[in-house]
Design a protein around this motif. Structure first.
Motif, PDB file in Angstrom:
ATOM      1  N   ALA A  88      -8.604  -1.900   3.133  1.00 53.27           N
ATOM      2  CA  ALA A  88      -9.588  -2.599   2.637  1.00 53.27           C
ATOM      3  C   ALA A  88      -8.410  -3.789   1.823  1.00 53.27           C
ATOM      4  O   ALA A  88      -7.385  -3.239   1.555  1.00 53.27           O
ATOM      5  CB  ALA A  88      -9.569  -2.102   1.203  1.00 53.27           C
ATOM      6  N   MET A 143       0.878  -1.279   0.534  1.00 51.47           N
ATOM      7  CA  MET A 143      -0.468  -0.316  -0.094  1.00 51.47           C
ATOM      8  C   MET A 143       0.860   1.011  -0.036  1.00 51.47           C
ATOM      9  O   MET A 143       1.692   1.097   0.631  1.00 51.47           O
ATOM     10  CB  MET A 143      -0.818  -0.381   0.979  1.00 51.47           C
ATOM     11  N   ILE A 178     -13.290  -4.922   3.542  1.00 49.87           N
ATOM     12  CA  ILE A 178     -13.717  -3.225   3.836  1.00 49.87           C
ATOM     13  C   ILE A 178     -13.330  -2.702   4.768  1.00 49.87           C
ATOM     14  O   ILE A 178     -15.114  -3.235   5.433  1.00 49.87           O
ATOM     15  CB  ILE A 178     -13.779  -2.808   2.551  1.00 49.87           C
ATOM     16  N   SER A 205      -6.188   5.484   8.765  1.00 51.54           N
ATOM     17  CA  SER A 205      -6.848   4.585   7.381  1.00 51.54           C
ATOM     18  C   SER A 205      -5.463   3.945   7.120  1.00 51.54           C
ATOM     19  O   SER A 205      -3.854   4.943   7.002  1.00 51.54           O
ATOM     20  CB  SER A 205      -7.217   6.049   6.524  1.00 51.54           C
ATOM     21  N   VAL A 210      -9.017   4.807  -4.468  1.00 50.57           N
ATOM     22  CA  VAL A 210      -8.429   4.184  -2.710  1.00 50.57           C
ATOM     23  C   VAL A 210      -7.921   3.496  -2.667  1.00 50.57           C
ATOM     24  O   VAL A 210      -6.819   2.946  -2.234  1.00 50.57           O
ATOM     25  CB  VAL A 210      -9.100   5.086  -1.772  1.00 50.57           C
ATOM     26  N   ARG A 211      -8.166   2.428  -3.988  1.00 50.11           N
ATOM     27  CA  ARG A 211      -8.111   0.902  -4.210  1.00 50.11           C
ATOM     28  C   ARG A 211      -7.999   0.117  -5.454  1.00 50.11           C
ATOM     29  O   ARG A 211      -9.147   0.577  -5.805  1.00 50.11           O
ATOM     30  CB  ARG A 211      -8.411   0.033  -2.416  1.00 50.11           C
ATOM     31  N   LEU A 224      -5.041   2.649   3.122  1.00 45.94           N
ATOM     32  CA  LEU A 224      -5.878   2.901   1.776  1.00 45.94           C
ATOM     33  C   LEU A 224      -4.373   3.433   0.575  1.00 45.94           C
ATOM     34  O   LEU A 224      -3.413   4.143   1.261  1.00 45.94           O
ATOM     35  CB  LEU A 224      -7.310   3.930   0.932  1.00 45.94           C
ATOM     36  N   GLU A 225      -4.715   3.076  -0.484  1.00 42.38           N
ATOM     37  CA  GLU A 225      -4.524   4.038  -2.267  1.00 42.38           C
ATOM     38  C   GLU A 225      -3.866   5.066  -1.349  1.00 42.38           C
ATOM     39  O   GLU A 225      -4.613   5.952  -1.064  1.00 42.38           O
ATOM     40  CB  GLU A 225      -4.068   2.825  -2.811  1.00 42.38           C
ATOM     41  N   GLN A 246     -13.863   6.048  -3.822  1.00 36.53           N
ATOM     42  CA  GLN A 246     -14.283   6.608  -2.167  1.00 36.53           C
ATOM     43  C   GLN A 246     -15.118   8.499  -2.698  1.00 36.53           C
ATOM     44  O   GLN A 246     -14.483   8.877  -3.586  1.00 36.53           O
ATOM     45  CB  GLN A 246     -12.963   6.929  -1.376  1.00 36.53           C
TER      46      GLN A 246
END
Length: 296
Positions: free
Chosen positions: A240, A4, A254, A147, A190-191, A149-150, A204
């Motif tokens: 996620a 990530m 998620i 968080s 975001v993923r 996420l990417e 998102q």
């Protein structure tokens, strides 16, 4: 799980691996150390700016817990052992949430022998990672859920073509063809992860303090595209992760914190932020607690 892109500076990340829940196969070898190392001086304080994935922290008797530091440079694992009933353990458990990434600062520890009582208790569980060294946690600074996420993107390449969010109206296209109509709020990817025969994207949207974030799953496969209804707790602290277990269809889990709005009592906000909300995407179905997710 794919690597990530972190929202904090890269540094050693910590993963609290399930001791009471996972029960994974394999042996926990540990690092063979001389008895003298048990009496080694305390290590200097180090600041950890990485993520803790907390998936359970207690052994079956609730006597020991362990935090695993994963070096992004070498991939080595170091086990930090702590007592869940101690003031340090209680503080860590109160500031983090099971199955969610957590950022912990100011960790201080000393080497432990692999035959020390605490490591023997943990070693009996037989889980799937094998630390290169054992350390006993002495102290740690503040911890908080983050968080993981990417970094938000407007365009990603999948196995089935390019998915892009259009500037201006936030519609989403695959290879130039619209798959999600224009949106009132901005949308970001975001993923992006392969889940079996599908490439699954997490979109998102949302802003402001009343509901910082909502999500949609966009799944692309050789058969076409599926887009889920919007879902979420309104929290933007989200993780996620792809789960691919033997004899089971792969899925995207998620996870996010619960959420109480800014006009709710502070106690309600605090309680909500200590709860885990989990949605699962698997083979075209999005569920929460085993029930299909419908439009909000």
């Amino acid at each position: 799980m794919q690597s990530m892109r972190r929202r904090v500076r890269l540094a050693p990340s910590l993963v609290v691996v399930s001791l009471a829940v996972l029960g994974l196969a394999g042996s926990l070898a540990g690092c063979q150390r001389k008895e003298a190392e048990v009496q080694a001086p305390e290590l200097p304080v180090q600041t950890v700016s990485g993520f803790l994935e907390i998936a359970g922290v207690l052994d079956r008797r609730g006597e020991q817990g362990a935090v695993f530091e994963v070096s992004p440079e070498t991939g080595d694992l170091v086990a930090f052992v702590f007592d869940p009933k101690s003031a340090l353990g209680q503080r860590l458990l109160s500031q983090c949430v099971q199955n969610m990434p957590c950022l912990v600062e100011g960790v201080r520890a000393r080497p432990l022998d692999s035959q020390a009582p605490a490591t023997k208790v943990l070693g009996e569980l037989g889980f799937s990672v094998s630390p290169s060294a054992w350390l006993g946690m002495i102290d740690a600074g503040d911890a908080r859920v983050e968080s993981a996420l990417e970094e938000p993107e407007m365009q990603v390449k999948t196995r089935f073509g390019v998915v892009a969010v259009q500037e201006g109206d936030s519609s989403v296209v695959l290879n130039g063809q619209t798959v999600l109509s224009p949106q009132e709020e901005s949308v970001r990817i975001v993923r992006n992860a392969p889940v079996g025969a599908e490439d699954v994207l997490l979109l998102q949207s949302g802003s402001g303090t009343a509901c910082p974030a909502l999500f949609q799953v966009l799944a692309v496969s050789a058969q076409g595209v599926q887009v889920s209804p919007k879902f979420g707790s309104c929290s933007d602290r989200v993780f996620a992760v792809v789960e691919d277990k033997p004899n089971m269809a792969p899925k995207l889990s998620i996870r996010m914190l619960g959420f109480a709005g800014p006009f709710e009592p502070e106690e309600e906000q605090r309680k909500a932020a200590q709860k885990l909300v989990e949605f699962v995407y698997q083979q075209g179905s999005l569920t929460r607690d085993g029930k299909p997710v419908t439009s909000q």
